[in-house]
Every structure is written in C-alpha cells, then in structure tokens.
Motif scaffolding. Structure first.
Motif, PDB file in Angstrom:
ATOM      1  N   ILE A   1       0.849  -1.186   0.000  1.00  0.00           N
ATOM      2  CA  ILE A   1       0.000   0.000   0.000  1.00  0.00           C
ATOM      3  C   ILE A   1       0.887   1.238   0.000  1.00  0.00           C
ATOM      4  CG2 ILE A   1      -1.828   1.242   1.207  1.00  0.00           C
ATOM      5  CD1 ILE A   1      -2.531  -1.393   2.584  1.00  0.00           C
ATOM      6  N   THR A   2       0.616   2.184  -0.889  1.00  0.00           N
ATOM      7  CA  THR A   2       1.402   3.413  -0.982  1.00  0.00           C
ATOM      8  C   THR A   2       0.476   4.593  -1.211  1.00  0.00           C
ATOM      9  OG1 THR A   2       3.204   2.149  -2.008  1.00  0.00           O
ATOM     10  CG2 THR A   2       3.328   4.549  -2.121  1.00  0.00           C
ATOM     11  N   PRO A   3       0.528   5.648  -0.328  1.00  0.00           N
ATOM     12  CA  PRO A   3       1.251   5.701   0.945  1.00  0.00           C
ATOM     13  C   PRO A   3       0.437   5.040   2.055  1.00  0.00           C
ATOM     14  CG  PRO A   3       0.128   7.763   0.568  1.00  0.00           C
ATOM     15  CD  PRO A   3      -0.143   6.917  -0.643  1.00  0.00           C
ATOM     16  N   MET A   4       1.075   4.815   3.193  1.00  0.00           N
ATOM     17  CA  MET A   4       0.402   4.220   4.346  1.00  0.00           C
ATOM     18  C   MET A   4      -0.233   5.273   5.243  1.00  0.00           C
ATOM     19  SD  MET A   4       0.621   0.847   4.450  1.00  0.00           S
ATOM     20  CE  MET A   4       0.598   0.432   6.189  1.00  0.00           C
ATOM     21  N   THR A   5       0.179   6.525   5.090  1.00  0.00           N
ATOM     22  CA  THR A   5      -0.359   7.619   5.909  1.00  0.00           C
ATOM     23  C   THR A   5      -0.645   8.804   5.013  1.00  0.00           C
ATOM     24  OG1 THR A   5       1.835   8.520   6.397  1.00  0.00           O
ATOM     25  CG2 THR A   5       0.966   6.861   7.923  1.00  0.00           C
ATOM     26  N   GLY A   6      -1.411   9.764   5.530  1.00  0.00           N
ATOM     27  CA  GLY A   6      -1.710  10.951   4.766  1.00  0.00           C
ATOM     28  C   GLY A   6      -2.149  12.095   5.655  1.00  0.00           C
ATOM     29  N   VAL A   7      -2.352  13.242   5.036  1.00  0.00           N
ATOM     30  CA  VAL A   7      -2.768  14.442   5.768  1.00  0.00           C
ATOM     31  C   VAL A   7      -4.128  14.877   5.246  1.00  0.00           C
ATOM     32  CG1 VAL A   7      -0.391  15.160   6.209  1.00  0.00           C
ATOM     33  CG2 VAL A   7      -1.545  15.895   4.107  1.00  0.00           C
ATOM     34  N   ALA A   8      -4.637  15.964   5.792  1.00  0.00           N
ATOM     35  CA  ALA A   8      -5.926  16.478   5.362  1.00  0.00           C
ATOM     36  C   ALA A   8      -5.899  16.807   3.880  1.00  0.00           C
ATOM     37  CB  ALA A   8      -6.291  17.708   6.183  1.00  0.00           C
ATOM     38  N   GLY A   9      -7.021  16.557   3.212  1.00  0.00           N
ATOM     39  CA  GLY A   9      -7.103  16.819   1.792  1.00  0.00           C
ATOM     40  C   GLY A   9      -7.261  15.535   1.007  1.00  0.00           C
ATOM     41  N   GLU A  10      -6.982  15.610  -0.294  1.00  0.00           N
ATOM     42  CA  GLU A  10      -7.187  14.479  -1.186  1.00  0.00           C
ATOM     43  C   GLU A  10      -5.875  13.773  -1.482  1.00  0.00           C
ATOM     44  OE1 GLU A  10      -8.583  14.361  -5.686  1.00  0.00           O
ATOM     45  OE2 GLU A  10     -10.270  14.825  -4.347  1.00  0.00           O
ATOM     46  N   THR A  11      -5.872  12.438  -1.337  1.00  0.00           N
ATOM     47  CA  THR A  11      -4.669  11.639  -1.556  1.00  0.00           C
ATOM     48  C   THR A  11      -5.016  10.437  -2.411  1.00  0.00           C
ATOM     49  OG1 THR A  11      -3.842  12.275   0.636  1.00  0.00           O
ATOM     50  CG2 THR A  11      -2.779  10.383  -0.442  1.00  0.00           C
ATOM     51  N   THR A  12      -4.144  10.127  -3.397  1.00  0.00           N
ATOM     52  CA  THR A  12      -4.302   8.917  -4.195  1.00  0.00           C
ATOM     53  C   THR A  12      -3.515   7.789  -3.545  1.00  0.00           C
ATOM     54  OG1 THR A  12      -4.596  10.161  -6.249  1.00  0.00           O
ATOM     55  CG2 THR A  12      -3.952   7.846  -6.451  1.00  0.00           C
ATOM     56  N   VAL A  13      -4.210   6.672  -3.265  1.00  0.00           N
ATOM     57  CA  VAL A  13      -3.587   5.527  -2.609  1.00  0.00           C
ATOM     58  C   VAL A  13      -3.588   4.358  -3.585  1.00  0.00           C
ATOM     59  CG1 VAL A  13      -3.718   3.904  -0.686  1.00  0.00           C
ATOM     60  CG2 VAL A  13      -4.337   6.299  -0.336  1.00  0.00           C
ATOM     61  N   SER A  14      -2.418   3.703  -3.732  1.00  0.00           N
ATOM     62  CA  SER A  14      -2.305   2.564  -4.640  1.00  0.00           C
ATOM     63  C   SER A  14      -2.166   1.272  -3.859  1.00  0.00           C
ATOM     64  CB  SER A  14      -1.112   2.739  -5.580  1.00  0.00           C
ATOM     65  OG  SER A  14       0.108   2.745  -4.847  1.00  0.00           O
ATOM     66  N   PHE A  15      -2.710   0.197  -4.436  1.00  0.00           N
ATOM     67  CA  PHE A  15      -2.650  -1.136  -3.860  1.00  0.00           C
ATOM     68  C   PHE A  15      -2.030  -2.050  -4.921  1.00  0.00           C
ATOM     69  CE2 PHE A  15      -6.118   1.184  -2.005  1.00  0.00           C
ATOM     70  CZ  PHE A  15      -6.067   0.885  -0.650  1.00  0.00           C
ATOM     71  N   SER A  16      -0.930  -2.727  -4.589  1.00  0.00           N
ATOM     72  CA  SER A  16      -0.205  -3.542  -5.563  1.00  0.00           C
ATOM     73  C   SER A  16      -0.035  -4.957  -5.046  1.00  0.00           C
ATOM     74  CB  SER A  16       1.174  -2.939  -5.861  1.00  0.00           C
ATOM     75  OG  SER A  16       1.055  -1.611  -6.331  1.00  0.00           O
ATOM     76  N   ALA A  17      -0.063  -5.926  -5.981  1.00  0.00           N
ATOM     77  CA  ALA A  17       0.148  -7.325  -5.624  1.00  0.00           C
ATOM     78  C   ALA A  17       0.758  -8.048  -6.807  1.00  0.00           C
ATOM     79  CB  ALA A  17      -1.160  -7.985  -5.211  1.00  0.00           C
ATOM     80  N   ASP A  18       1.598  -9.057  -6.521  1.00  0.00           N
ATOM     81  CA  ASP A  18       2.163  -9.901  -7.564  1.00  0.00           C
ATOM     82  C   ASP A  18       1.120 -10.904  -8.040  1.00  0.00           C
ATOM     83  OD1 ASP A  18       4.611  -8.597  -7.327  1.00  0.00           O
ATOM     84  OD2 ASP A  18       5.330 -10.005  -5.787  1.00  0.00           O
ATOM     85  N   ALA A  19       1.469 -11.643  -9.086  1.00  0.00           N
ATOM     86  CA  ALA A  19       0.558 -12.653  -9.627  1.00  0.00           C
ATOM     87  C   ALA A  19       0.321 -13.768  -8.614  1.00  0.00           C
ATOM     88  CB  ALA A  19       1.132 -13.226 -10.922  1.00  0.00           C
ATOM     89  N   THR A  20      -0.861 -14.369  -8.687  1.00  0.00           N
ATOM     90  CA  THR A  20      -1.212 -15.474  -7.800  1.00  0.00           C
ATOM     91  C   THR A  20      -2.111 -16.445  -8.553  1.00  0.00           C
ATOM     92  OG1 THR A  20      -2.234 -16.089  -5.693  1.00  0.00           O
ATOM     93  CG2 THR A  20      -3.246 -14.287  -6.902  1.00  0.00           C
ATOM     94  N   VAL A  21      -2.170 -17.680  -8.099  1.00  0.00           N
ATOM     95  CA  VAL A  21      -3.071 -18.658  -8.719  1.00  0.00           C
ATOM     96  C   VAL A  21      -4.334 -18.827  -7.898  1.00  0.00           C
ATOM     97  CG1 VAL A  21      -1.230 -19.922  -9.868  1.00  0.00           C
ATOM     98  CG2 VAL A  21      -1.909 -20.578  -7.544  1.00  0.00           C
ATOM     99  N   ASN A  22      -4.381 -18.207  -6.719  1.00  0.00           N
ATOM    100  CA  ASN A  22      -5.527 -18.345  -5.825  1.00  0.00           C
ATOM    101  C   ASN A  22      -6.158 -16.992  -5.543  1.00  0.00           C
ATOM    102  OD1 ASN A  22      -5.182 -21.188  -5.360  1.00  0.00           O
ATOM    103  ND2 ASN A  22      -3.420 -20.652  -4.085  1.00  0.00           N
ATOM    104  N   THR A  23      -7.454 -17.010  -5.295  1.00  0.00           N
ATOM    105  CA  THR A  23      -8.126 -15.802  -4.837  1.00  0.00           C
ATOM    106  C   THR A  23      -7.719 -15.505  -3.399  1.00  0.00           C
ATOM    107  OG1 THR A  23     -10.031 -16.147  -6.272  1.00  0.00           O
ATOM    108  CG2 THR A  23     -10.377 -14.782  -4.331  1.00  0.00           C
ATOM    109  N   ARG A  24      -7.402 -14.264  -3.104  1.00  0.00           N
ATOM    110  CA  ARG A  24      -7.041 -13.871  -1.737  1.00  0.00           C
ATOM    111  C   ARG A  24      -7.641 -12.501  -1.434  1.00  0.00           C
ATOM    112  NH1 ARG A  24      -0.455 -13.884  -2.776  1.00  0.00           N
ATOM    113  NH2 ARG A  24      -0.392 -12.322  -4.456  1.00  0.00           N
ATOM    114  N   GLU A  25      -7.846 -12.261  -0.143  1.00  0.00           N
ATOM    115  CA  GLU A  25      -8.606 -11.082   0.279  1.00  0.00           C
ATOM    116  C   GLU A  25      -8.009 -10.506   1.548  1.00  0.00           C
ATOM    117  OE1 GLU A  25     -13.168 -10.162   1.837  1.00  0.00           O
ATOM    118  OE2 GLU A  25     -12.830 -11.729   0.319  1.00  0.00           O
ATOM    119  N   ALA A  26      -8.056  -9.189   1.658  1.00  0.00           N
ATOM    120  CA  ALA A  26      -7.581  -8.501   2.862  1.00  0.00           C
ATOM    121  C   ALA A  26      -8.622  -7.481   3.290  1.00  0.00           C
ATOM    122  CB  ALA A  26      -6.245  -7.805   2.600  1.00  0.00           C
ATOM    123  N   ASN A  27      -8.957  -7.482   4.568  1.00  0.00           N
ATOM    124  CA  ASN A  27      -9.836  -6.476   5.157  1.00  0.00           C
ATOM    125  C   ASN A  27      -8.962  -5.481   5.919  1.00  0.00           C
ATOM    126  OD1 ASN A  27     -12.400  -7.673   4.390  1.00  0.00           O
ATOM    127  ND2 ASN A  27     -11.869  -9.308   5.820  1.00  0.00           N
TER     128      ASN A  27
END
Length: 659
Positions: free
Chosen positions: A79-105
């Motif tokens: 996850i990038t970034p992990m923290t932020g300040v007041a206002g609008e921030t774009t957060v990216s979520f990245s993962a490598d290839a996988t053969v199985n479905t996986r989930e994070a809450n």
C-alpha cells in the motif's frame, strides 16, 4: 420540507407545504474521511489499483505485528502511501501474480473513527464486475457477484442479515450479511440498513429449494434512502374507508402518488419527524385488487423513493352463513375442477343413499388423477368465528393424507392452503364419519373450500362427501389438527382444546413436540416441564401463533388435563416420497425414514443438508447448534417442518441418523 400529493383519479395535482426538516446525509461514508471505493479488485495476474482518500485530518492504515489479526496487512499486498494528511490523496494497492483468490480487510484510522477497505485479488470469476439481479438469477451457482440495488424487504432474521435486493431487473434473496468480515453479527442493525437504501454487495450465488440466494455477502457501499416508509402495506376491507401510513422523509420535499384511481390521498400531516399520510380507499364491488403508493424525496441532487402496497378484499358477494349444501338432487352451488383429468371419465358425480345426497369422486382405475370439488364464495366478512362441518366415507385409498384432502382459499382460488381433516373412516366400509373443522383463520374474508381427490398408479379410492355446512359457531377444539386449523395470527392467540392420547414425542430444552392421531405441533416455551413419552388427556389451554408458515404453541396450561408417563413412540415409518406427498399431515410429527441418503451432510458450522431417496429430495436443517450428520445412507429420525413455505426436515440430535 415540502409535501406534495397526487390524486390518481384526476390529471391535476395539489401541493401541500409543511415545515422543513433536516436533510439526510446522502452517503453512509464517514464525514471525517471518504473513499472513492471501499472495494479494490486486483487481477490474479498482478498489478496496481488506486482509490482516492479525502480526509479532514491526518490518517493512517492500521498496522499490527500479529499476522492473525483480522485487519493485519498481508505480506502479498503493498500500500502506498500508508499515511496521509488532510485533503485528497491517491492511494495505490499492488500485488504480484497469484493462482488463488485472496482477500484482505483493512482499516484506515482518523482520530477515533475507522474507515473499512476490502482488497481482493481474483481471477475474474468472482463477480468483480458489477452484475444485474437478472444476471445473478440466470447465472451459475458458485460464482461470486457484485450487485447494486435497493433493499426492498428485510426478512425475519436481523441477526443473520437476511433481506432482498432489487435493481429493477429482478429481485434476489440475500441469505446472510457480513459485518467486520464475520457472519451472524447483526449486520443490518449495525450498518443501519433500512428498506429503500441503495446497497452494493458481493457474495457467492447458490440455489436452495429453487430460490436463488447470494450467501454471506460483504457490504461494499450504502447510500441511505431519503425516504423510509414505516407502513409496508395496507389491507383494506371491501367497504373501503380511511387508512393511514407513516413515512420518514429527510429530503427537501415529499411527493406522494397513488397508481390507482380508487386510492385517494386525502390528508398529509407531520408529527415530529414523521409524516402521516391519510388515504381514502373506495368501496370494492369486484375482485380483490392491489395498488401501490410511491413516496419520493430529494436532497443535494439525489432522489430516493419508497412505496407501500394497498390490498383490498374482494367485493364480490358470497353466501352468507349459515351456509348449507346437502347435494340432495345435484351438485348445487358447488363446481368441479379436473386438474389432472381422466379421459372420458367424470370424476365427481352426485349420488343419493337412503334419501340423503352426497358427491362421489373416483378415477375408476389406477391412474394419475386430481380433481377438486369447490364450494361457492362463502362470506365470512361479518363473522368473528366460523366452523365447517361435513360427513365423508371412503374405501380403497392408498394414503388418505395424500389422496383425500381439504383446502381453503381467500383469493378466489389463486392460492390455497391445506386444512387438516381430523377424522377419516376405516377405509374399509361406507360408513360416513362426521368432521368438524375450525375456519377461524379465515374470518373477515370471502372463502372457498375445496375437497381434493387424487389417485395414482398404485391406488384409487372412492370418496363420498355429504352434509356440508358453514356456521358462525366457534367450534370446540378436540385434537391437535384443530389447533393447527384454528390459529391464524402471527402474534400470540389464546386457545383451549381437549386432547385425547396426545404424546410428547421429543424434548430439547424449550422445544417439545406433541402429536396425536390427527397431527403434530411444536411447543416453544422455557421451563415447560414436559418429558418425552408423557401422554396428555383432557383440557389444555395456552397460546399459539403462526410462525414461518405453521402453528407453534408458545404457552401451555395442563392444570385441567391428566398427564401420565409412557413409552416414547418410535415414530411413523414412511418413504421419503410418501412423506412429501402428504407433507402437511406430518408437520411436527416424529417420522422415521429408512434407507435414505444424506447427500449433503450437516457440520457444526453449516446447518443445512440434503436428504434423497430415489427421485425424492428435500432439505435437512439442524434445528439446534452443534448437530452433525455425515453424508451417507441410513435411518433418519426427523420432525418435518417448513420455513417460509419451503419443506425441510428438522434434525435435532446426532443420534437421530444411524448408518
């Protein structure tokens, strides 16, 4: 807030203004932090997805050293970034290839508030792409779908989160709603979900007893409705009159529109935060009819709608009670309906014996046949109690509970519900036996009665019906079938009955099952004091109600009855096909099914199974926590029941299935 109401009978509309109310917040997001999406989907090939976080103060993703924490950030996700300040921030979520479905809450923390995010990496078959309800209904079981639609109905279980979603293309049943990733947590209450809310969900599809379900869904987004209709429906008498509905509208206005000219909006007033809408329903002189009233409210460019259903009883006149038909010379005011006819054969015919008339049904041979002897409209609208009496005789039936039955309808024959016949003949002679059946559950309606005759490839009976009479009397209840026939209300109703040789077949905590020669009934009451094998004779009283489609006792007084100890009955032995054919007769009775296959077993965390025998199949349901029944072939002891019209065999203990 402005109120507007429309008269469907005229082209013009009138506007009624009242004082303003506060506006709804159009979304369920936190005021302190909002996200462009609460669900992020990454394909199994890997990649990066982004969302926008709009916050009023500094924020950060929740982190922990405990990998087993439900909200720990998994190692496969960056996850990038992990923290932020007041206002609008774009957060990216990245993962490598996988053969199985996986989930994070995940959780985003801002002060003492928490925003939840779900990230799922999937191969694309789990329904990441939004689907319509129509696509869910037509799609395969096992596939996971995302759907956005309106919550149109909340089912009985708020704890489990059972409700219906409708997006205009169809309606889908939601069986179980997750909260914080867990089921059975009262998600509807905790989310504050109401009828009218627009909700985005994701979950797998299954089909249970013909009903399409999305199971244990995850809530991705909620748009709160600006209108909450607290009166779901209005049931109007045929005479019509004034009726009221309660609505909470938190937009800038309220529009009210009826879709039928016999529904007239006569007044609108407010009491605190509730709007009271008064309807005048015109008298009905025709068939039963249905209309609807739509409520709309708007705020900040968003519009919400809600509705209620208006059902009005038929205005067609029926025969007043007392009503009597002796079939002295012909069929009288009755009619017949050959549902499965026999070529060249008249199933029902009129006959006389010793000066008395009767109607006789027979197929004449061992063939599939079904035919009804149907009464005319009988008017019970002016009665508070009603009783049916008749006499019948029969021979050669294979199973009277399947082949010779009694039914009633309050909608002109569009739908029917079975009434248990408490007394049958010996099946070996032509002696007429008298029958008394309470019709109390149908008072206030126009009712039709039907004597349904069936034959099959194994047996064909001859059935004679005579001396039909309906009165406004309040019949004395003298058996378990009478109790089942008499109770109509979904709230507790008092009753009194005199039982003969009624046996307690099983006890599990506050649940006890009582049956006699006419049928079975469940008692649900803490500290009832009954034990299996006890025999009840004499007068009992108590309370009962209709629950999930069948009668359930909620109170019992045995002080005037004689209760003795006896042997626990073995139960009636049936094939699964015979049970299903005469199912209503065996509801809440102890039934033994030999050589059946449990094709889907019951585990401690999965209470639903399936029982098969030949071509016959029915659901199996663990009625208490912790029951386990492994798949296999053997003997099943069960108590048949229904849930919302679906047949299911009640499983109460592990030892009730033996290989």
């Amino acid at each position: 807030m402005k109120l507007r109401y429309f008269f469907a009978a005229i082209a013009a509309c009138s506007v009624l203004a009242v004082g303003c109310q506060e506006s709804f917040e159009p979304l369920a997001d936190l005021e302190e932090i909002q996200v462009s999406s609460a669900f992020v989907a990454i394909p199994t090939d890997g990649g990066t997805q982004t969302i926008t976080v709009n916050a009023q103060d500094a924020w950060s993703f929740y982190t922990t050293d405990n990998a087993k924490d439900d909200y720990a950030i998994p190692s496969w996700l960056t996850i990038t970034p992990m923290t932020g300040v007041a206002g609008e921030t774009t957060v990216s979520f990245s993962a490598d290839a996988t053969v199985n479905t996986r989930e994070a809450n995940l959780k985003i923390l801002i002060g003492d508030k928490t925003q939840y995010i779900t990230v799922k990496q999937t191969d694309g078959t789990s329904g990441v792409t939004m689907s319509t309800c129509a696509e869910v209904l037509a799609g395969p079981d096992g596939k996971t779908y995302q759907v956005e639609g309106v919550c149109v109905q909340i089912a009985e279980s708020a704890t489990y989160g059972n409700w219906y979603i409708d997006d205009g293309t169809g309606k889908v049943y939601i069986y179980g709603t997750k909260y914080d990733g867990q089921t059975k947590q009262g998600a509807l209450i905790k989310y504050g979900i109401d009828v009218g809310d627009v909700i985005t969900i994701e979950g797998p599809k299954t089909t249970y007893n013909g009903t399409v379900e999305l199971v244990d869904v995850t809530v991705l987004n909620i748009k709160k409705s600006l209108v909450k209709v607290e009166t779901a429906s209005i049931s109007a008498a045929k005479e019509g009159g004034e009726y009221e509905a309660k609505v909470i509208a938190k937009g800038d206005n309220l529009d009210v529109k009826a879709d039928q000219d016999w529904i007239h909006i006569s007044n609108i007033r407010t009491e605190k935060d509730t709007t009271i809408v008064t309807f005048y329903i015109h008298e009905n002189v025709d068939e039963a009819r249905t209309g609807s009233v739509t409520f709309s409210s708007s705020a900040d460019g968003a519009t919400s709608t809600g509705s209620l259903t208006v059902e009005q009883a038929t205005g067609i006149n029926g025969y007043k009670v007392p009503f009597e038909e002796l079939f002295a010379a012909n069929i009288g005011s009755f009619t017949t309906n050959d549902i499965v006819p026999v070529a060249g054969k008249t199933i029902w015919s009129q006959g006389t014996y010793n000066g008395s008339g009767y109607m006789k049904a027979t197929s004449g041979s061992k063939v599939d046949c079904e035919s009804d002897l149907v009464s005319p409209n009988i008017d019970l609208t002016g009665t508070t109690t009603a009783t049916l009496t008749f006499e019948h005789a029969h021979k050669f039936a294979g199973n009277v509970y399947e082949e010779l039955t009694l039914w009633a309808s309050t909608d002109g024959g569009a739908s029917w519900q079975q009434l248990l016949i408490p007394v049958y003949g010996t099946n070996n002679d032509w002696n007429f036996v008298p029958v008394t059946v309470s019709l109390n559950k149908f008072v206030g309606n126009i009712v039709n009665l039907a004597w349904k005759y069936k034959s099959n490839a194994n047996a064909y009976a001859t059935w004679e019906v005579a001396k039909v009479k309906v009165t406004a009397d309040n019949a004395a209840l003298s058996c378990v079938a009478d109790i089942n026939n008499a109770i109509a209300s979904t709230s507790d109703s008092e009753f009194k009955a005199t039982l003969k040789d009624a046996v307690v077949t099983y006890v599990n905590g506050g649940n006890a099952f009582i049956e006699d020669a006419t049928g079975g009934i469940q008692l649900y009451l803490k500290n009832h004091g009954l034990t299996a094998g006890q025999v009840i004779n004499g007068e009992i009283s108590g309370k009962a109600k209709v629950y999930a489609g069948y009668t359930e006792m909620t109170g019992i007084d045995l002080s005037k009855a004689t209760v003795t100890s006896g042997e626990v009955p073995a139960g009636v032995e049936l094939t699964l096909a015979k049970l299903l054919a005469g199912y209503n007769r065996y509801i809440n009775c102890k039934v033994v099914l030999k050589d059946v296959d449990i094709t889907t077993g019951i585990a401690k965390d999965a209470r639903d199974g399936v029982v098969k025998q030949g071509d016959a199949e029915v659901a199996l349901r663990a009625q208490v926590n912790g029951v386990t029944m492994a798949a296999g072939k053997g003997t099943l002891v069960c108590w048949p029941t229904t849930y919302n019209g679906k047949k299911q065999l009640g499983a109460w203990a592990d030892e009730h299935f033996t290989n």
